[in-house]
Scaffold this motif. Structure first.
Motif, mmCIF file in Angstrom:
data_model
loop_
_atom_site.group_PDB
_atom_site.id
_atom_site.type_symbol
_atom_site.label_atom_id
_atom_site.label_comp_id
_atom_site.label_asym_id
_atom_site.label_seq_id
_atom_site.Cartn_x
_atom_site.Cartn_y
_atom_site.Cartn_z
ATOM 1 N N VAL A 118 40.174 27.099 25.796
ATOM 2 C CA VAL A 118 38.832 26.672 26.219
ATOM 3 C C VAL A 118 38.161 27.728 27.099
ATOM 4 O O VAL A 118 36.943 27.903 27.040
ATOM 5 C CB VAL A 118 38.905 25.298 26.914
ATOM 6 C CG1 VAL A 118 37.568 24.893 27.500
ATOM 7 C CG2 VAL A 118 39.406 24.247 25.942
ATOM 8 N N LYS A 119 38.952 28.408 27.922
ATOM 9 C CA LYS A 119 38.475 29.476 28.814
ATOM 10 C C LYS A 119 37.334 29.033 29.726
ATOM 11 O O LYS A 119 36.227 29.565 29.680
ATOM 12 C CB LYS A 119 38.055 30.708 28.010
ATOM 13 C CG LYS A 119 39.188 31.308 27.201
ATOM 14 C CD LYS A 119 38.822 32.620 26.585
ATOM 15 C CE LYS A 119 39.892 33.180 25.698
ATOM 16 N NZ LYS A 119 41.243 33.188 26.163
ATOM 17 N N PRO A 120 37.605 28.049 30.614
ATOM 18 C CA PRO A 120 36.568 27.657 31.572
ATOM 19 C C PRO A 120 36.257 28.811 32.528
ATOM 20 O O PRO A 120 37.071 29.724 32.689
ATOM 21 C CB PRO A 120 37.189 26.468 32.301
ATOM 22 C CG PRO A 120 38.663 26.666 32.173
ATOM 23 C CD PRO A 120 38.864 27.349 30.834
ATOM 24 N N TRP A 121 35.096 28.737 33.167
ATOM 25 C CA TRP A 121 34.686 29.793 34.078
ATOM 26 C C TRP A 121 35.725 29.971 35.165
ATOM 27 O O TRP A 121 36.247 28.988 35.659
ATOM 28 C CB TRP A 121 33.317 29.458 34.710
ATOM 29 C CG TRP A 121 32.743 30.642 35.407
ATOM 30 C CD1 TRP A 121 31.958 31.591 34.883
ATOM 31 C CD2 TRP A 121 32.953 31.005 36.769
ATOM 32 N NE1 TRP A 121 31.667 32.534 35.821
ATOM 33 C CE2 TRP A 121 32.265 32.203 37.006
ATOM 34 C CE3 TRP A 121 33.683 30.449 37.817
ATOM 35 C CZ2 TRP A 121 32.271 32.839 38.233
ATOM 36 C CZ3 TRP A 121 33.686 31.089 39.042
ATOM 37 C CH2 TRP A 121 32.975 32.274 39.230
ATOM 38 N N PRO A 122 36.067 31.164 35.563
ATOM 39 C CA PRO A 122 35.569 32.472 35.150
ATOM 40 C C PRO A 122 36.397 33.112 34.033
ATOM 41 O O PRO A 122 36.216 34.284 33.723
ATOM 42 C CB PRO A 122 35.672 33.293 36.425
ATOM 43 C CG PRO A 122 36.918 32.776 37.088
ATOM 44 C CD PRO A 122 36.926 31.293 36.774
ATOM 45 N N ILE A 123 37.308 32.346 33.420
ATOM 46 C CA ILE A 123 38.186 32.923 32.396
ATOM 47 C C ILE A 123 37.382 33.491 31.234
ATOM 48 O O ILE A 123 37.576 34.639 30.829
ATOM 49 C CB ILE A 123 39.213 31.880 31.899
ATOM 50 C CG1 ILE A 123 40.088 31.393 33.055
ATOM 51 C CG2 ILE A 123 40.079 32.462 30.789
ATOM 52 C CD1 ILE A 123 40.940 30.168 32.729
ATOM 53 N N GLY A 124 36.471 32.709 30.692
ATOM 54 C CA GLY A 124 35.660 33.162 29.559
ATOM 55 C C GLY A 124 34.778 34.341 29.925
ATOM 56 O O GLY A 124 34.587 35.267 29.132
ATOM 57 N N TRP A 125 34.238 34.304 31.139
ATOM 58 C CA TRP A 125 33.390 35.398 31.623
ATOM 59 C C TRP A 125 34.195 36.699 31.657
ATOM 60 O O TRP A 125 33.732 37.728 31.162
ATOM 61 C CB TRP A 125 32.850 35.049 33.010
ATOM 62 C CG TRP A 125 31.908 36.048 33.564
ATOM 63 C CD1 TRP A 125 30.561 36.132 33.360
ATOM 64 C CD2 TRP A 125 32.239 37.139 34.438
ATOM 65 N NE1 TRP A 125 30.030 37.192 34.042
ATOM 66 C CE2 TRP A 125 31.046 37.835 34.718
ATOM 67 C CE3 TRP A 125 33.420 37.591 35.004
ATOM 68 C CZ2 TRP A 125 31.008 38.961 35.533
ATOM 69 C CZ3 TRP A 125 33.389 38.707 35.819
ATOM 70 C CH2 TRP A 125 32.189 39.374 36.069
ATOM 71 N N LEU A 126 35.414 36.634 32.225
ATOM 72 C CA LEU A 126 36.278 37.823 32.281
ATOM 73 C C LEU A 126 36.691 38.274 30.889
ATOM 74 O O LEU A 126 36.719 39.468 30.607
ATOM 75 C CB LEU A 126 37.530 37.541 33.122
ATOM 76 C CG LEU A 126 37.338 37.492 34.618
ATOM 77 C CD1 LEU A 126 38.583 36.926 35.295
ATOM 78 C CD2 LEU A 126 37.010 38.864 35.167
ATOM 79 N N ASP A 127 37.006 37.315 30.027
ATOM 80 C CA ASP A 127 37.449 37.633 28.669
ATOM 81 C C ASP A 127 36.405 38.452 27.921
ATOM 82 O O ASP A 127 36.749 39.342 27.147
ATOM 83 C CB ASP A 127 37.758 36.336 27.915
ATOM 84 C CG ASP A 127 38.368 36.582 26.549
ATOM 85 O OD1 ASP A 127 39.342 37.353 26.474
ATOM 86 O OD2 ASP A 127 37.876 35.996 25.578
#
Length: 159
Positions: A118-127
């Motif tokens: 799912v990559k919730p913030w900030p994971i998706g942002w970093l990805d």
């Protein structure tokens, strides 16, 4: 065996980056990589619920930056789905200080995979913004932090 598969299996760097071959699964390589990482939890058991587990986690993360970056560069794909060393380290981090009960094993596995997918913030942002080996590793580390926090909370509530 395809030339690319042969190249992965014969290169120690790529073999590790592909989770000892678990990342070669045709469907859901990240899930298969995470499953392949689970038996190592018992290997680490003497120190896994101790601060000294950092002596495993930190080098595994740093080596992972190299393994994942070099393999991605060789394959000319930023974050090839088969590169699953990040899942190995992420799963191990998820179970830091967590007892290996059957319910914890299932919950920790599912929570880590959920946050990694799912990559919730900030994971998706970093990805999307951080490239190279560090970029491949850091989003899974953050997914593991989220999963670990929830696992600690669940275990605290159960005690």
């Amino acid at each position: 065996m395809t030339p690319q598969t042969r190249q992965i299996l014969t290169s120690p760097v790529s073999l590790l980056a592909f989770g000892l071959g678990s990342g070669l699964a045709r469907k859901a390589p990240g899930t298969f990589g995470t499953l392949a990482a689970m038996p190592f939890l018992w290997l680490f058991e003497p120190i896994r619920q101790d601060i000294w587990f950092l002596a495993v986690l930190l080098p595994a993360f740093l080596v992972g930056i190299y393994l994942c970056g070099a393999t991605a560069k060789k394959l000319r794909v930023h974050d090839h789905p088969g590169i699953v060393w990040d899942e190995f380290v992420g799963l191990w981090f998820t179970f830091w200080f967590i007892p290996l009960t059957p319910i914890n094993l299932v919950a920790g596995f599912l929570l880590f995979r959920l946050f990694d997918i799912v990559k919730p913030w900030p994971i998706g942002w970093l990805d999307k913004r951080v490239k190279g080996g560090f970029g491949i590793m850091v989003d899974d580390l953050l997914a593991a932090v989220y999963a670990l926090i929830l696992m600690l909370g669940i275990n605290w509530l159960q005690s």
